[in-house]
Structures are given as C-alpha cells and as structure tokens.
Scaffold this active site. Structure first.
Site, mmCIF file in Angstrom:
data_model
loop_
_atom_site.group_PDB
_atom_site.id
_atom_site.type_symbol
_atom_site.label_atom_id
_atom_site.label_comp_id
_atom_site.label_asym_id
_atom_site.label_seq_id
_atom_site.Cartn_x
_atom_site.Cartn_y
_atom_site.Cartn_z
ATOM 1 N N CYS A 2 1.169 -1.282 0.176
ATOM 2 C CA CYS A 2 -0.123 0.446 0.100
ATOM 3 C C CYS A 2 0.386 1.645 0.029
ATOM 4 O O CYS A 2 1.822 1.583 0.246
ATOM 5 C CB CYS A 2 -0.692 0.005 0.990
ATOM 6 S SG CYS A 2 -2.107 -1.127 1.077
ATOM 7 N N ARG A 27 6.609 -0.953 -3.822
ATOM 8 C CA ARG A 27 6.010 -1.514 -2.797
ATOM 9 C C ARG A 27 4.926 -2.661 -3.164
ATOM 10 O O ARG A 27 4.784 -3.725 -2.304
ATOM 11 C CB ARG A 27 5.502 -0.191 -2.147
ATOM 12 C CG ARG A 27 6.068 0.709 -1.176
ATOM 13 C CD ARG A 27 5.316 1.844 -0.827
ATOM 14 N NE ARG A 27 4.417 1.050 0.515
ATOM 15 C CZ ARG A 27 5.092 1.429 1.267
ATOM 16 N NH1 ARG A 27 6.553 2.202 1.511
ATOM 17 N NH2 ARG A 27 4.919 1.567 2.394
ATOM 18 N N TRP A 75 -2.697 -2.697 -2.301
ATOM 19 C CA TRP A 75 -2.105 -4.002 -1.865
ATOM 20 C C TRP A 75 -3.192 -5.066 -1.191
ATOM 21 O O TRP A 75 -3.057 -4.872 0.491
ATOM 22 C CB TRP A 75 -0.454 -4.800 -1.152
ATOM 23 C CG TRP A 75 -0.300 -5.654 -1.664
ATOM 24 C CD1 TRP A 75 0.263 -6.358 -2.743
ATOM 25 C CD2 TRP A 75 0.128 -6.829 -0.624
ATOM 26 N NE1 TRP A 75 1.186 -7.389 -1.981
ATOM 27 C CE2 TRP A 75 0.405 -7.689 -0.835
ATOM 28 C CE3 TRP A 75 -0.626 -7.388 1.453
ATOM 29 C CZ2 TRP A 75 0.538 -9.093 -0.384
ATOM 30 C CZ3 TRP A 75 -0.128 -8.425 1.435
ATOM 31 C CH2 TRP A 75 0.189 -9.610 0.696
ATOM 32 N N ASN A 101 -3.206 2.882 4.485
ATOM 33 C CA ASN A 101 -2.715 2.078 4.729
ATOM 34 C C ASN A 101 -2.244 0.623 6.333
ATOM 35 O O ASN A 101 -2.172 1.780 7.182
ATOM 36 C CB ASN A 101 -1.531 2.164 5.220
ATOM 37 C CG ASN A 101 -0.006 0.915 4.485
ATOM 38 O OD1 ASN A 101 -0.399 -0.364 4.969
ATOM 39 N ND2 ASN A 101 1.909 1.557 5.037
ATOM 40 N N GLY A 102 -2.121 -0.071 6.453
ATOM 41 C CA GLY A 102 -2.449 -0.581 7.610
ATOM 42 C C GLY A 102 -3.949 -2.182 7.472
ATOM 43 O O GLY A 102 -4.435 -1.466 6.696
ATOM 44 N N GLU A 481 18.853 -18.341 0.502
ATOM 45 C CA GLU A 481 18.494 -16.743 -0.260
ATOM 46 C C GLU A 481 18.754 -17.316 -1.847
ATOM 47 O O GLU A 481 17.795 -16.293 -2.678
ATOM 48 C CB GLU A 481 20.500 -16.049 0.303
ATOM 49 C CG GLU A 481 19.423 -15.126 -0.628
ATOM 50 C CD GLU A 481 18.078 -13.562 -0.178
ATOM 51 O OE1 GLU A 481 17.351 -14.289 0.367
ATOM 52 O OE2 GLU A 481 18.304 -12.988 -0.533
ATOM 53 N N LYS A 485 15.598 -16.337 -3.651
ATOM 54 C CA LYS A 485 15.844 -15.153 -4.932
ATOM 55 C C LYS A 485 14.727 -15.795 -6.230
ATOM 56 O O LYS A 485 14.030 -14.928 -7.260
ATOM 57 C CB LYS A 485 17.161 -15.134 -5.559
ATOM 58 C CG LYS A 485 17.776 -13.648 -4.419
ATOM 59 C CD LYS A 485 17.346 -12.701 -5.587
ATOM 60 C CE LYS A 485 16.505 -12.422 -3.658
ATOM 61 N NZ LYS A 485 16.450 -11.889 -2.477
ATOM 62 N N GLU A 488 10.715 -16.348 -5.971
ATOM 63 C CA GLU A 488 9.912 -14.787 -5.887
ATOM 64 C C GLU A 488 9.746 -14.486 -7.140
ATOM 65 O O GLU A 488 8.901 -14.016 -7.190
ATOM 66 C CB GLU A 488 10.866 -14.098 -4.388
ATOM 67 C CG GLU A 488 12.186 -13.438 -4.684
ATOM 68 C CD GLU A 488 11.684 -12.432 -3.092
ATOM 69 O OE1 GLU A 488 10.998 -12.866 -2.987
ATOM 70 O OE2 GLU A 488 13.127 -12.632 -3.193
ATOM 71 N N HIS A 504 16.581 -37.826 4.691
ATOM 72 C CA HIS A 504 15.121 -37.841 5.342
ATOM 73 C C HIS A 504 13.935 -37.302 4.326
ATOM 74 O O HIS A 504 12.828 -36.988 5.097
ATOM 75 C CB HIS A 504 15.689 -36.504 6.359
ATOM 76 C CG HIS A 504 16.600 -37.422 6.718
ATOM 77 N ND1 HIS A 504 16.798 -38.572 8.000
ATOM 78 C CD2 HIS A 504 18.214 -36.659 6.525
ATOM 79 C CE1 HIS A 504 18.081 -38.883 7.922
ATOM 80 N NE2 HIS A 504 18.829 -37.629 7.455
ATOM 81 N N LYS A 603 7.015 -4.658 -1.210
ATOM 82 C CA LYS A 603 8.348 -4.062 -0.720
ATOM 83 C C LYS A 603 8.739 -4.496 0.526
ATOM 84 O O LYS A 603 9.159 -4.691 1.671
ATOM 85 C CB LYS A 603 8.855 -3.282 -1.730
ATOM 86 C CG LYS A 603 10.503 -2.230 -0.999
ATOM 87 C CD LYS A 603 11.335 -4.171 -1.407
ATOM 88 C CE LYS A 603 12.622 -3.696 -1.341
ATOM 89 N NZ LYS A 603 13.260 -4.571 -2.035
HETATM 90 O O1 M6R Z 1 12.076 -5.419 4.675
HETATM 91 P P1 M6R Z 1 12.727 -5.976 5.947
HETATM 92 O O2 M6R Z 1 14.313 -6.405 5.092
HETATM 93 O O3 M6R Z 1 12.225 -6.379 6.751
HETATM 94 O O4 M6R Z 1 12.285 -7.459 4.300
HETATM 95 C C1 M6R Z 1 11.991 -8.697 4.634
HETATM 96 C C2 M6R Z 1 11.406 -9.566 3.747
HETATM 97 O O5 M6R Z 1 10.319 -8.995 3.466
HETATM 98 C C3 M6R Z 1 12.094 -10.034 2.351
HETATM 99 O O6 M6R Z 1 13.609 -10.106 2.627
HETATM 100 C C4 M6R Z 1 11.375 -10.352 1.451
HETATM 101 O O7 M6R Z 1 11.968 -11.743 2.152
HETATM 102 C C5 M6R Z 1 11.935 -9.971 -0.300
HETATM 103 N N1 M6R Z 1 11.551 -10.316 -0.664
HETATM 104 C C6 M6R Z 1 13.072 -10.882 -0.444
HETATM 105 O O8 M6R Z 1 13.271 -10.379 -1.412
#
Ligand code: M6R
Length: 608
Positions: A2, A27, A75, A101-102, A481, A485, A488, A504, A603
């Site tokens: 949002c 965002r 969002w 937003n919220g 990680e 990447k 997502e 396992h 974001k």
């Molecule tokens: O702003 P933040 O670092 O707290 O965000 C945490 C996660 O939301 C963020 O790392 C998210 O997993 C990203 N999509 C990763 O690329």
C-alpha cells in the site's frame, strides 16, 4: 505494501499524486485510486491493475483538476483486488475521503455498530469503516473528529483524509504503518516513503506513532492524540535522487545487483579503520561485549537468511551462542531471553510489521535491541536502542539484493569485532579477516562481470518446474537465499535444504533432469557435500555447483560449475550469492516475468 501520496499546494494535485504513486510502485499493489478536490466537490477515480490504468483513465491527471488530493496504491488484505475495494473510500456524499495503509483489527465490530445506526457499506474493506466512522462523528471540526475515530480504532494505520467542507486542508495520521510528510515552496505532501516526494522536496518530517498532521498549502501542524500541537524537526534528505532511478538498466533488480560492490564498500568503510573495526553506533564498550551471553536475531525473508549466516559467523568467530528466529514466530512464542542476551532486529525497510513487533516484544522484556536497518528514519531505526545502518541506499526491486549483501557485511563486522574483543581470534587472524573484508567489493565486481556464463545457463532453465538448492553450514544459509531469489521472481518452485537432510524425505522428489544447485564453499565440508551431490546425481539430477576457485574435484560430480574467488570461509556468502542472484534474475527475465514487481509481493510488508 500500500502506498499513500497526498498533496495540497499551488500545483495541480493529480499529476503530483500519480508521479508519487509511480515511485511507490516498488512496494507492491494490485489497484490504485485518487481523490481530488476541484473547488466544489471531491472527484474520485479508482481502477484495479497497474497505475498506468489510472493514468490513462484520468489522462495523466488532467481530467481531475484541483489543488488538493490524496492517492493510494492498494495491496489487497480485506476483500479482493477490484475497483470497489480500491481506495480512496468515502462516506455517502463523498464529503469525507480516506486512503489507508494498515489493518483496522476491530473493523467488524465497528462495522456492525455503524450498520445498526443505518450505515451501509459498498466495499469489503476495513478502510471504508474508517470513512463511515468519520462521517458518524463529524461535528464540523476535522481534527476533533479524526481523534475521536482514532481512539476507537484498533490495529495499524497510516491515513490520508480530506473533508470537502475544509478545502484548504488535508490530514494525515499514523500508528504502526509508515508515513512521512514533506514541504516545498509549492505545497505540502504526504507519502508512505521518501522517494515518492523526493522530486519536489528534500525537507521531510517523519511522522511518529499516534501523531496527526494537518497540512495546508504552505504550512503543517502536528498534533498528539490529546490534540496538543507539537513542534517537529525537519530532516533534510541528502540521497542522490538518481539512486531511485533505473539509470539505463533494464530492471531495478539488475541495477541494484550491480550496485553491490559500492553497497558493500559503503557499509564497510565507516567501520573499517586501518587496522581495526570500530562500530560506534553499537553503544557497547569492550567490557559489555565480553559480557554478551547470547544473541537473538529476529527478521523476515531475506533479512532472516542474512541472520542465519550471522549465526554461523558469530558463533564460529566470536563463540557466542546465537538463536535466529523468524520474527513472526518470535513474537508469539513468549521467548526466553536470559540475562546478558542481546537482540538484533534486521530489516531493509525498517517497517516490516513482524520484525517491529518482535523487537517491541524484546524491549518489553527489558532487552536492548540493535537494529540492522537500511532505511534511515524508519520505524525500526527509530525504536531500536542502537542502529547500525546498512548503507545500501534506496532499494526499489521487491527482491532484495544489495540490502541483503549489506546485512551480511554488518554481521561480519560484528562477528570479527566481537571475536577480537573476546579474544577468540588472535592478532594475525584479525588482520587476515580485515584484509579479506576489504577484498570483497572487487571480488563481487569480478563475479558480476562474468554474468554471461550464468545468463547462458539460466536460459536453459526457464522451463524448470522444481529446483533444489543444497549446502551445509554457511552454504545452507546461501542456499536459502538463492532459492528465495529464484522462486519469488520466476515463480518456479524451489526449495533449499541442508544437504545432509535430503535423504530424510526430499530426495524422493528428484527426477531425471531436476536441477539441483549445490553450494560448496566450506573446505571442511567439501567431501560431505560431494557425497550428497552424488546421491542426487544417481537419481537423475542435473547439478549446478557453486564452489571456491581451486576446488576442481567438484567438477567430477557437477554438470556445470561456477567458481568464486578465494576468501575466508566465513565470508563466502557475499560471493556465492552473486551467481545465484543472477541465475534467479535471468530465469525470470527469460520467462517474461515482471522482475521488479513480482505478483502478490510487496516491498515493505507492513501488515502481519
Ligand atoms: O524490509 P525487510 O528486510 O524487513 O523485509 C523482509 C522481507 O519481507 C524481504 O526480505 C522479502 O523476503 C523479500 N521479498 C526478499 O527478496
């Protein structure tokens, strides 16, 4: 998650709002809308889909003339993404308009009360309840009315509000969701984040929890929840505005990956002196560092993955026991924090609701929190007892790359510093670690410059259905990680496993041709990982290996090998992640995905 933009001043409001919302696109959102006061009435336009739909509908804002307005990218949380649920929401006569937003947690009971009083609702949102409550309590005094409503709302909000019978004012309020206001000679602005208004002003005020702002064309007034007017200090934003632009790169993500050598340098430089590490902002003297009994790291997503690496590095170098928690778990598990524990909250945005809540939980238990944060002035930065900023600059792509790299550096600095102070490493080791830290930016650059190799490989995998990432120790943290990447942004199912854990259960998913990316950067574990690679290869897996230069033996079991330059085993994550980021990126580009704004993602995750 949002985005809010509001404007009141000498300019036409709609183009300013559209421009600001465009800069908040990163965002994440699924619909957009705006309300502009045309001198007589408030006009509202909203549309599901990308912002360009709203731009087209309003001819870039031309069809909505007026000098005051509020806009929103939504969002979806309550109700599907559609035109009706989009913001702004309003009362019956559109005399009160709201963007939010919220999450209003008690919206059902508030809605039921209003329904009994004859109100009807057109949307499924919690926000419409706020608009109708404002209508119910309205007594001609906007500030008084807003306060009455805010006292009855439970949950989180950043709000932009307009009253048609007060055309010279717009209002903003904040609790638990990010909000800033800014001022230029042309007017006053509301925004969820600084980049939205950076084109117009660098004079910004960070709205604090439970503050209300009344904006006029040339003045802003700040109030507490008790209607007391307060003075606030402006902050001058000195970012390079270009830092938030694409600068010729096809995507923000690619640009941000290429910024990593600089990000790492910028995060290292202020703390890495000639022959030692100094982290002034830590607020801990040597004796206090020696007294640390345990470290708890709380974070979400990639920041959590950086924390997993932090655990290996802090435990390995400084011999301090470390627990890493997903912030969403930590906050509800009534964690046991013993005397001498230190809590570290990690976040790029500094606004992640779960991380913020976990941090508050720790503070409530009487513990000091160190924030490793990227966004200056964000909620976590302001509420943490001490802040260690990662100097990555604005990160726009939803998938983090450079901020993650900077978080790793923050952990390395802490670990090496703590290790030296606690005498778990000697002078020689200290010097070698400092040398290797200094080498990282150039080594990252080297890996980025050989992107063609990974690009070529990625093109073969745009049709993949499942991908597995495996590794042991720090290599497992890297795998977590790398896997995130890829999935997502490319929407390919992928999972990361501690290599020893495959047999396992997960190994039954390996079929002829399944891609397995094996990360093997820890010399002490080479042979163990090779055994796991052999196991999956025997079941038909195609193996991509990421390993240290010189580890030729791995080529016997891998189908494709990427080498990273030599560094201390504690720092390999910073190098091995680069080809994995590039792999995820090029697979997503090859599939035609919206790399910078993947579906369903935001974001900044400011709701639970
Ligand atoms: O702003 P933040 O670092 O707290 O965000 C945490 C996660 O939301 C963020 O790392 C998210 O997993 C990203 N999509 C990763 O690329």
């Amino acid at each position: 998650m949002c985005g809010i933009v509001g404007y009141i001043g000498k300019k036409q409001a709609a183009p300013v709002i559209l421009d600001g919302l465009a800069r908040l696109e990163y965002r994440g959102y699924d619909s957009a809308g705006m309300a502009v006061f045309d001198g007589e009435k408030v006009n509202v336009t909203k549309a599901v889909g990308r912002l360009k739909v709203l731009e087209e509908l309003t001819h870039g804002g031309e069809t909505m003339p007026g000098l005051a307005g509020i806009g929103h990218t939504r969002w979806a949380t309550h109700g599907a993404p559609n035109d009706v649920n989009s913001h702004p929401h309003f009362n019956k006569g559109k005399t009160i308009t709201v963007v939010h937003n919220g999450i209003i947690e008690n919206y059902i009971s508030l809605r039921n009360k209003l329904t009994k009083k004859g109100y009807s609702f057109v949307s499924e949102t919690d926000t419409e309840v706020a608009a109708q409550m404002l209508d119910y309590y309205y007594n001609g005094n906007p500030l008084e009315t807003i306060l009455k409503v805010l006292h009855r709302i439970e949950g989180s909000y950043a709000l932009g509000i307009m009253f048609a019978d007060h055309p010279g004012e717009i209002f903003a309020a904040r609790k638990g969701s990010p909000l800033i206001v800014g001022q230029s000679s042309d007017g006053c602005f509301i925004a969820s984040d600084v980049p939205a208004i950076l084109r117009y002003t660098r004079k910004v005020y960070f709205v604090d929890e439970q503050e209300i702002v009344r904006l006029e064309a040339d003045h802003m007034h700040f109030y507490t929840m008790d209607e007391e007017e307060i003075e606030k200090e402006a902050t001058t934003i000195d970012w390079d505005a270009n830092a938030a632009e694409k600068a010729g790169y096809e995507h923000f993500m690619l640009k941000e990956m290429y910024e990593q050598p600089k990000t790492v340098t910028d995060t290292l430089t202020p703390r890495l002196k000639k022959d030692r590490i100094e982290i002034e902002e830590l607020g801990l003297g040597d004796e206090e560092i020696r007294q640390i009994r345990k470290i708890h790291i709380v974070a979400c997503g990639s920041a959590y993955h950086a924390g997993v690496t932090g655990k290996y590095v802090l435990e390995g170098l400084a011999r301090i026991p470390v627990e890493v928690d997903l912030a969403s778990e930590f906050r509800y598990r009534n964690p046991i924090l013993e005397e001498g524990a230190m809590v570290i909250a990690v976040s790029q945005s500094g606004e992640t609701a779960d991380t913020l809540a976990a941090m508050r939980e720790a503070k409530l238990k009487g513990f000091q929190v160190l924030g490793i944060v990227n966004v200056v002035g964000s909620s976590i930065a302001r509420e943490a007892d001490h802040v260690m900023y990662t100097w990555a600059g604005p990160e726009i792509a939803v998938a983090t790359t450079k901020a993650y790299s900077a978080q790793l550096i923050a952990f390395y600095l802490l670990a090496v510093k703590f290790a030296f102070v606690r005498e778990t490493i000697d002078d020689t080791m200290y010097r070698l670690l400092l040398r290797d830290l200094r080498r990282l930016p150039d080594q990252i650059e080297l890996l980025l410059n050989s992107k063609e190799k990974i690009q070529h490989f990625a093109n073969r995998y745009i049709g993949a259905r499942d991908v597995f990432f495996i590794g042991r120790g720090i290599d497992y943290a890297i795998s977590l990680e790398g896997s995130l990447k890829l999935k997502e942004i490319s929407y390919i199912h992928s999972e990361a496993y501690a290599a020893g854990e495959l047999k396992h259960g997960t190994i039954s998913l390996i079929e002829e041709g399944t891609l397995v990316a094996a990360v093997s950067t820890q010399p002490a574990l080479y042979q163990k990982t090779i055994s796991n690679m052999v196991e999956v290869r025997a079941r038909g897996a195609f193996l991509l290996a990421v390993t240290n230069v010189g580890n030729r033996e791995i080529e016997k079991v891998s189908d494709y090998t990427i080498y990273i330059p030599e560094t201390n085993p504690f720092f390999t994550n910073s190098l091995a992640i680069i080809p994995l980021q590039l792999f995820g990126y090029y697979v997503a580009v090859g599939k035609g995905c919206d790399v910078d704004k993947p579906r369903n993602l935001a974001k900044s995750v400011t709701v639970e």
